[in-house]
Write an enzyme that holds these catalytic residues in place. Structure first.
Site, PDB file in Angstrom:
ATOM      1  N   CYS A 240     -42.103  44.238  48.860  1.00  0.00           N
ATOM      2  CA  CYS A 240     -40.858  43.479  48.988  1.00  0.00           C
ATOM      3  C   CYS A 240     -41.018  41.988  48.734  1.00  0.00           C
ATOM      4  CB  CYS A 240     -40.258  43.689  50.375  1.00  0.00           C
ATOM      5  SG  CYS A 240     -39.802  45.403  50.697  1.00  0.00           S
TER       6      CYS A 240
ATOM      7  N   HIS B 199     -31.014  44.829  48.590  1.00  0.00           N
ATOM      8  CA  HIS B 199     -32.447  44.516  48.565  1.00  0.00           C
ATOM      9  C   HIS B 199     -33.119  45.297  47.436  1.00  0.00           C
ATOM     10  CE1 HIS B 199     -36.513  43.809  49.573  1.00  0.00           C
ATOM     11  NE2 HIS B 199     -36.673  44.706  50.521  1.00  0.00           N
TER      12      HIS B 199
ATOM     13  N   GLY C 213     -44.029  46.036  53.272  1.00  0.00           N
ATOM     14  CA  GLY C 213     -44.533  47.351  53.617  1.00  0.00           C
ATOM     15  C   GLY C 213     -46.044  47.388  53.798  1.00  0.00           C
TER      16      GLY C 213
ATOM     17  N   CYS D  13     -40.580  40.498  55.354  1.00  0.00           N
ATOM     18  CA  CYS D  13     -41.634  41.413  55.759  1.00  0.00           C
ATOM     19  C   CYS D  13     -42.022  42.259  54.548  1.00  0.00           C
ATOM     20  CB  CYS D  13     -41.175  42.291  56.917  1.00  0.00           C
ATOM     21  SG  CYS D  13     -39.705  43.296  56.557  1.00  0.00           S
TER      22      CYS D  13
END
Length: 399
Positions: A94, A354, A387, A385
């Site tokens: 991300c 997103h 993954g 944040c």
């Protein structure tokens, strides 16, 4: 002889609208989205010698299928950039888009280039599932208990964050409603207009006498924001990741399609092309956290980025904190004591979407547009944040 570190400046940043998964961009290729933003970001500086572009660094969280085969290089060639311009695709899940900005800035700061492009592209419509086309996790993940959290779905990690940091369902839903409210208000006020490139989507259907009927729709706005979002409606949604959980589709980020590009220059290039920059790239930091609570990653990354920039959290006037889930965004804000009014003033990923590896570059475009609108906004920050347990943050200073 060692070279002195030089500053890297953001000159331009553009993005496509963000479409829902299987929405307006369901039949649009991610390399075409990328080509569109690359073509337009360089057009912002008409005098630019495009052969001087040192590299096109592109973030993509699932670099396979339609967005595989080094989509950065393919996208820049489709955009008509010179053959001499190289391209590299990078993946930090991300944070890939923000990492692309940081990597491009680093090349300039080290004196290896005077002009760089950072970008991100992601089509979650093109991916058959969130983990991509072929999931092949290492068997050791399941053989050892301490590795099991590597395989946790993002929603399950949000549930664990909600439990550990005591974020209630009611607070999560209220946060989601506010994200939609802010996003809808921003669209109505035209606050995304300067950063978004309308995208023409063509559709093909059988016509008369064997002809093909082509229709065109211009996508001008983000598809996700809902003016009818309300706490009572969200409260009726069932948890989707844990039977007695609090994380729902309504208080989680939307799966999306989109792309963005950012043009960076050294001070030498600014003078050469007589360009006034928007902001200076100040710092970047990334940090690891336990995979089972990956959403708390910004709590570790943000203080590092602030320290490297030499500023305090109170100095940051605008933060784009990716709302992977309301639970994790609230936990991060509470842990760091962030001012809610300064976090995602125009809404976040719960409303705006997103598109994974593109999000960091997309939110850079949003921050740059905000800095251009508000002369009093000196410092801005982007954080998310990541993954498998990481967090990233970047700090920018208006010039």
């Amino acid at each position: 002889m060692s070279k002195q570190i030089q500053d890297a400046y953001i000159v331009a940043a553009v993005r496509t609208p963000v479409a829902k998964r299987n929405g307006a961009f369901r039949a649009v290729r991610p390399d075409d989205l990328l080509a569109r933003v690359l073509r337009e970001v360089v057009a912002k500086v008409p005098s630019l010698d495009r052969t001087e572009i040192g590299d096109v660094v592109t973030g993509c969280a699932m670099p396979e299928a339609e967005q595989g085969m080094n989509v950065a290089r393919i996208g820049l060639l489709l955009a008509g950039l010179p053959d001499s311009v190289p391209g590299i695709t990078i993946n930090r899940f991300c944070a890939s888009g923000l990492q692309a900005v940081a990597d491009a800035a680093s090349r300039i700061r080290l004196g290896e280039a005077d002009v760089m492009i950072a970008a991100g592209t992601e089509s979650m419509s093109a991916m058959p599932q969130i983990m991509g086309n072929k999931v092949s996790l290492n068997p050791e993940i399941f053989a050892r208990a301490e590795n099991l959290s590597i395989a946790y779905g993002m929603g399950l990690t949000a549930e664990k964050v909600a439990q550990q940091w005591k974020v209630s369902r009611e607070d999560q839903d209220a946060f989601a409603v506010e994200s939609h409210r802010r996003a809808c208000a921003a669209i109505a006020a035209g606050q995304f207009a300067d950063e978004i490139l309308p995208y023409a989507v063509k559709s093909y259907a059988p016509g008369v006498d064997g002809t093909v009927r082509i229709t065109e729709r211009l996508v001008e706005h983000d598809e996700g924001p809902r003016p009818d979002a309300a706490a009572d409606r969200l409260g009726k949604l069932k948890p989707v990741f844990a039977a007695r959980g609090s994380v729902t589709a309504g208080n989680s980020s939307q799966m999306s399609d989109g792309a963005a590009a950012v043009l960076l220059m050294s001070e030498t290039a600014l003078k050469r092309y007589d360009v006034t920059p928007i902001a200076r790239f100040s710092s970047f930091a990334v940090a690891g956290v336990p995979p089972e609570v990956m959403g708390i990653g910004p709590v570790e990354a943000i203080p590092r980025a602030l320290a490297r920039a030499g500023v305090a959290l109170a100095d940051i006037g605008w933060t784009e904190l990716n709302e992977a889930f309301a639970a994790q965004a609230l936990a991060v804000m509470r842990q760091l004591g962030m001012d809610p009014a300064k976090v995602n003033p125009l809404g976040g990923a719960i409303a705006l979407g997103h598109p994974l590896g593109a999000t960091g570059a997309i939110r850079t475009a949003t921050l740059m547009a905000a800095m251009q609108r508000d002369p009093g906004l000196r410092y801005g920050m982007i954080s998310m944040c990541i993954g498998t347990g990481m967090g990233a943050a970047g700090v920018f200073e208006r010039v």
